[in-house]
Scaffold this motif. Structure first.
Motif, PDB file in Angstrom:
ATOM      1  N   ARG A 144      -2.663  43.311  -7.804  1.00 16.02           N
ATOM      2  CA  ARG A 144      -1.896  42.752  -6.693  1.00 16.02           C
ATOM      3  C   ARG A 144      -0.421  43.004  -6.962  1.00 16.02           C
ATOM      4  NH1 ARG A 144      -2.684  36.289  -7.003  1.00 16.02           N
ATOM      5  NH2 ARG A 144      -1.561  36.509  -5.022  1.00 16.02           N
ATOM      6  N   LEU A 145       0.369  42.903  -5.917  1.00 16.52           N
ATOM      7  CA  LEU A 145       1.804  43.119  -6.071  1.00 16.52           C
ATOM      8  C   LEU A 145       2.440  41.935  -6.781  1.00 16.52           C
ATOM      9  CD1 LEU A 145       2.659  44.568  -2.545  1.00 16.52           C
ATOM     10  CD2 LEU A 145       2.487  45.836  -4.698  1.00 16.52           C
ATOM     11  N   LEU A 146       3.416  42.235  -7.614  1.00 15.04           N
ATOM     12  CA  LEU A 146       4.140  41.176  -8.307  1.00 15.04           C
ATOM     13  C   LEU A 146       4.758  40.213  -7.301  1.00 15.04           C
ATOM     14  CD1 LEU A 146       5.343  39.906 -10.867  1.00 15.04           C
ATOM     15  CD2 LEU A 146       7.181  41.599 -10.762  1.00 15.04           C
ATOM     16  N   ALA A 147       5.232  40.735  -6.179  1.00 15.02           N
ATOM     17  CA  ALA A 147       5.867  39.899  -5.158  1.00 15.02           C
ATOM     18  C   ALA A 147       4.895  38.890  -4.553  1.00 15.02           C
ATOM     19  CB  ALA A 147       6.462  40.770  -4.057  1.00 15.02           C
ATOM     20  N   GLU A 148       3.593  39.105  -4.705  1.00  9.32           N
ATOM     21  CA  GLU A 148       2.600  38.204  -4.140  1.00  9.32           C
ATOM     22  C   GLU A 148       2.268  37.037  -5.067  1.00  9.32           C
ATOM     23  OE1 GLU A 148      -0.663  40.778  -3.355  1.00  9.32           O
ATOM     24  OE2 GLU A 148       0.209  41.610  -1.526  1.00  9.32           O
ATOM     25  N   LEU A 185       9.148  32.901 -12.862  1.00  4.99           N
ATOM     26  CA  LEU A 185       9.749  31.596 -13.141  1.00  4.99           C
ATOM     27  C   LEU A 185      10.300  30.940 -11.888  1.00  4.99           C
ATOM     28  CD1 LEU A 185      11.731  32.420 -16.418  1.00  4.99           C
ATOM     29  CD2 LEU A 185       9.408  31.513 -16.196  1.00  4.99           C
ATOM     30  N   GLU A 186      10.816  31.768 -10.980  1.00  5.86           N
ATOM     31  CA  GLU A 186      11.433  31.215  -9.768  1.00  5.86           C
ATOM     32  C   GLU A 186      11.440  32.280  -8.676  1.00  5.86           C
ATOM     33  OE1 GLU A 186      15.691  29.276  -8.216  1.00  5.86           O
ATOM     34  OE2 GLU A 186      15.441  29.872 -10.307  1.00  5.86           O
ATOM     35  N   ILE A 187      11.292  31.841  -7.437  1.00  5.86           N
ATOM     36  CA  ILE A 187      11.449  32.707  -6.271  1.00  5.86           C
ATOM     37  C   ILE A 187      12.624  32.157  -5.471  1.00  5.86           C
ATOM     38  CG2 ILE A 187      10.404  33.628  -4.174  1.00  5.86           C
ATOM     39  CD1 ILE A 187       7.662  33.209  -5.491  1.00  5.86           C
ATOM     40  N   VAL A 188      13.676  32.946  -5.346  1.00  9.04           N
ATOM     41  CA  VAL A 188      14.895  32.497  -4.672  1.00  9.04           C
ATOM     42  C   VAL A 188      14.648  32.409  -3.170  1.00  9.04           C
ATOM     43  CG1 VAL A 188      17.332  32.987  -4.251  1.00  9.04           C
ATOM     44  CG2 VAL A 188      16.296  33.559  -6.481  1.00  9.04           C
ATOM     45  N   THR A 189      14.889  31.252  -2.608  1.00  8.52           N
ATOM     46  CA  THR A 189      14.597  31.029  -1.185  1.00  8.52           C
ATOM     47  C   THR A 189      15.394  31.968  -0.283  1.00  8.52           C
ATOM     48  OG1 THR A 189      14.165  28.688  -1.645  1.00  8.52           O
ATOM     49  CG2 THR A 189      14.562  29.290   0.648  1.00  8.52           C
ATOM     50  N   PHE A 190      16.628  32.227  -0.635  1.00 13.30           N
ATOM     51  CA  PHE A 190      17.515  33.010   0.235  1.00 13.30           C
ATOM     52  C   PHE A 190      16.970  34.400   0.532  1.00 13.30           C
ATOM     53  CE2 PHE A 190      21.078  36.115   0.355  1.00 13.30           C
ATOM     54  CZ  PHE A 190      21.538  35.806   1.624  1.00 13.30           C
ATOM     55  N   ASP A 191      16.581  35.153  -0.494  1.00 10.11           N
ATOM     56  CA  ASP A 191      16.177  36.548  -0.277  1.00 10.11           C
ATOM     57  C   ASP A 191      14.849  36.917  -0.940  1.00 10.11           C
ATOM     58  OD1 ASP A 191      16.910  36.479  -2.918  1.00 10.11           O
ATOM     59  OD2 ASP A 191      18.418  38.068  -2.787  1.00 10.11           O
ATOM     60  N   ARG A 192      14.127  35.897  -1.443  1.00 13.20           N
ATOM     61  CA  ARG A 192      12.825  36.112  -2.075  1.00 13.20           C
ATOM     62  C   ARG A 192      12.906  36.952  -3.349  1.00 13.20           C
ATOM     63  NH1 ARG A 192       9.804  32.293  -0.763  1.00 13.20           N
ATOM     64  NH2 ARG A 192       7.945  33.489  -1.365  1.00 13.20           N
ATOM     65  N   SER A 193      14.092  37.043  -3.946  1.00 17.45           N
ATOM     66  CA  SER A 193      14.200  37.713  -5.241  1.00 17.45           C
ATOM     67  C   SER A 193      13.465  36.870  -6.285  1.00 17.45           C
ATOM     68  CB  SER A 193      15.659  37.935  -5.638  1.00 17.45           C
ATOM     69  OG  SER A 193      16.371  36.716  -5.676  1.00 17.45           O
ATOM     70  N   LEU A 194      13.092  37.522  -7.395  1.00 13.59           N
ATOM     71  CA  LEU A 194      12.218  36.904  -8.381  1.00 13.59           C
ATOM     72  C   LEU A 194      12.897  36.811  -9.735  1.00 13.59           C
ATOM     73  CD1 LEU A 194       9.134  39.146  -7.549  1.00 13.59           C
ATOM     74  CD2 LEU A 194       9.437  36.809  -6.772  1.00 13.59           C
ATOM     75  N   GLU A 195      12.858  35.627 -10.328  1.00 20.90           N
ATOM     76  CA  GLU A 195      13.269  35.481 -11.718  1.00 20.90           C
ATOM     77  C   GLU A 195      12.005  35.621 -12.554  1.00 20.90           C
ATOM     78  OE1 GLU A 195      15.786  32.512 -14.696  1.00 20.90           O
ATOM     79  OE2 GLU A 195      15.186  31.824 -12.703  1.00 20.90           O
ATOM     80  N   VAL A 196      11.991  36.618 -13.430  1.00 22.08           N
ATOM     81  CA  VAL A 196      10.771  36.982 -14.143  1.00 22.08           C
ATOM     82  C   VAL A 196      11.000  36.937 -15.644  1.00 22.08           C
ATOM     83  CG1 VAL A 196       9.067  38.816 -14.511  1.00 22.08           C
ATOM     84  CG2 VAL A 196      10.023  38.456 -12.233  1.00 22.08           C
ATOM     85  N   ARG A 197      10.054  36.362 -16.354  1.00 23.23           N
ATOM     86  CA  ARG A 197      10.063  36.353 -17.816  1.00 23.23           C
ATOM     87  C   ARG A 197       9.207  37.506 -18.310  1.00 23.23           C
ATOM     88  NH1 ARG A 197      13.358  34.401 -21.793  1.00 23.23           N
ATOM     89  NH2 ARG A 197      12.187  33.819 -23.657  1.00 23.23           N
ATOM     90  N   SER A 207      14.887  42.118  -7.335  1.00 24.89           N
ATOM     91  CA  SER A 207      14.855  41.929  -5.890  1.00 24.89           C
ATOM     92  C   SER A 207      13.421  41.853  -5.386  1.00 24.89           C
ATOM     93  CB  SER A 207      15.574  43.086  -5.195  1.00 24.89           C
ATOM     94  OG  SER A 207      14.817  44.284  -5.329  1.00 24.89           O
ATOM     95  N   ALA A 208      13.268  41.338  -4.184  1.00 20.67           N
ATOM     96  CA  ALA A 208      11.948  41.298  -3.558  1.00 20.67           C
ATOM     97  C   ALA A 208      11.393  42.708  -3.384  1.00 20.67           C
ATOM     98  CB  ALA A 208      12.036  40.591  -2.207  1.00 20.67           C
ATOM     99  N   GLU A 209      12.287  43.665  -3.100  1.00 15.64           N
ATOM    100  CA  GLU A 209      11.855  45.055  -2.927  1.00 15.64           C
ATOM    101  C   GLU A 209      11.257  45.598  -4.211  1.00 15.64           C
ATOM    102  OE1 GLU A 209      11.179  48.738  -1.051  1.00 15.64           O
ATOM    103  OE2 GLU A 209      11.613  46.744  -0.259  1.00 15.64           O
ATOM    104  N   VAL A 210      11.860  45.299  -5.346  1.00 15.51           N
ATOM    105  CA  VAL A 210      11.286  45.727  -6.623  1.00 15.51           C
ATOM    106  C   VAL A 210       9.917  45.084  -6.826  1.00 15.51           C
ATOM    107  CG1 VAL A 210      11.548  45.606  -9.133  1.00 15.51           C
ATOM    108  CG2 VAL A 210      13.511  46.203  -7.703  1.00 15.51           C
ATOM    109  N   GLY A 211       9.815  43.790  -6.512  1.00  9.91           N
ATOM    110  CA  GLY A 211       8.543  43.097  -6.659  1.00  9.91           C
ATOM    111  C   GLY A 211       7.444  43.676  -5.795  1.00  9.91           C
TER     112      GLY A 211
END
Length: 219
Positions: A144-148, A185-197, A207-211
């Motif tokens: 599955r996509l990381l963004a999912e 770790l976190e999904i930023v509400t503003f632009d759906r960017s991802l904080e990833v460990r 960014s969401a696009e990378v995810g």
């Protein structure tokens, strides 16, 4: 079979895989191969005459079983050569595509069987794409996509959707190689960017696009 014919069949196969069940339009083929629609039409007629695809003007195309076989064989050769270039010649994953594009048109089945055996029958190429077997069988693992993934979701980075050199170089820069263990770790509400460990060692913001261009096998 000419180089151009193999390139068309491979492009049609990949476009069809991106939208299963849909005929592939002339315009999509032209965009994928960076050529004119009129040139595409001429080639489609030639391939249809060879019974490698079903083509009806203004309706798009789909590969025949023989066309799919040739396309998968070309994909197989391309991905095996990518493995060889990375494992044996020290190429990085962002350097192999153009070289493999040339090598994939080698017409020796014996060479490809021996290359496969030499590489110990790899299942995936350096970008995580499955390598078709000689008979066309292809193994598709559950991904599955990381963004999912939701917050707290974790998995192993298994493949990349975007195989362009700039994207792969970006992944190298932020420390996201295939096989990395990732946790959201976190999904930023503003632009759906991802904080990833990554590997429990470092944290990056992507960014969401990378995810949307990273496949993971979920844990």
């Amino acid at each position: 079979m000419t180089v151009a014919e193999e390139n068309y069949l491979k492009a049609i196969y990949k476009l069809a895989e991106a939208e299963p069940g849909q005929d592939v339009s002339t315009n999509r083929i032209a965009a994928a191969l960076a050529t004119r629609a009129a040139s595409v039409t001429d080639m489609l007629r030639r391939l249809a005459d060879k019974q490698l695809l079903d083509y009806e003007k203004y309706r798009g195309v789909r590969l025949t079983p023989e066309g799919r076989r040739v396309a998968l064989l070309t994909v197989r050769k391309h991905r095996l050569w990518e493995v060889f270039l990375v494992q044996q010649l020290g190429f990085t994953w962002d350097e192999v595509h153009e070289v493999a594009e040339e090598l994939e048109h080698v017409q020796s089945p014996l060479l490809m069987r021996r290359l496969d055996a030499f590489l110990k029958f790899p299942a995936f190429d350096p970008h995580g794409d499955p390598i078709p077997a000689e008979d066309g069988a292809i193994r598709r693992p559950a991904q599955r996509l990381l963004a999912e993934l939701g917050v707290g979701g974790c998995g192993t980075l298994a493949a990349v959707k975007d195989t362009s050199a700039p994207f792969l170089q970006y992944l190298d820069k932020v420390g996201l190689p295939l096989g990395a263990q990732v946790r959201v770790l976190e999904i930023v509400t503003f632009d759906r960017s991802l904080e990833v460990r990554i590997n429990d060692a470092q944290t990056v913001l992507i960014s969401a696009e990378v995810g949307r261009n990273l496949f993971v096998t979920a844990e």
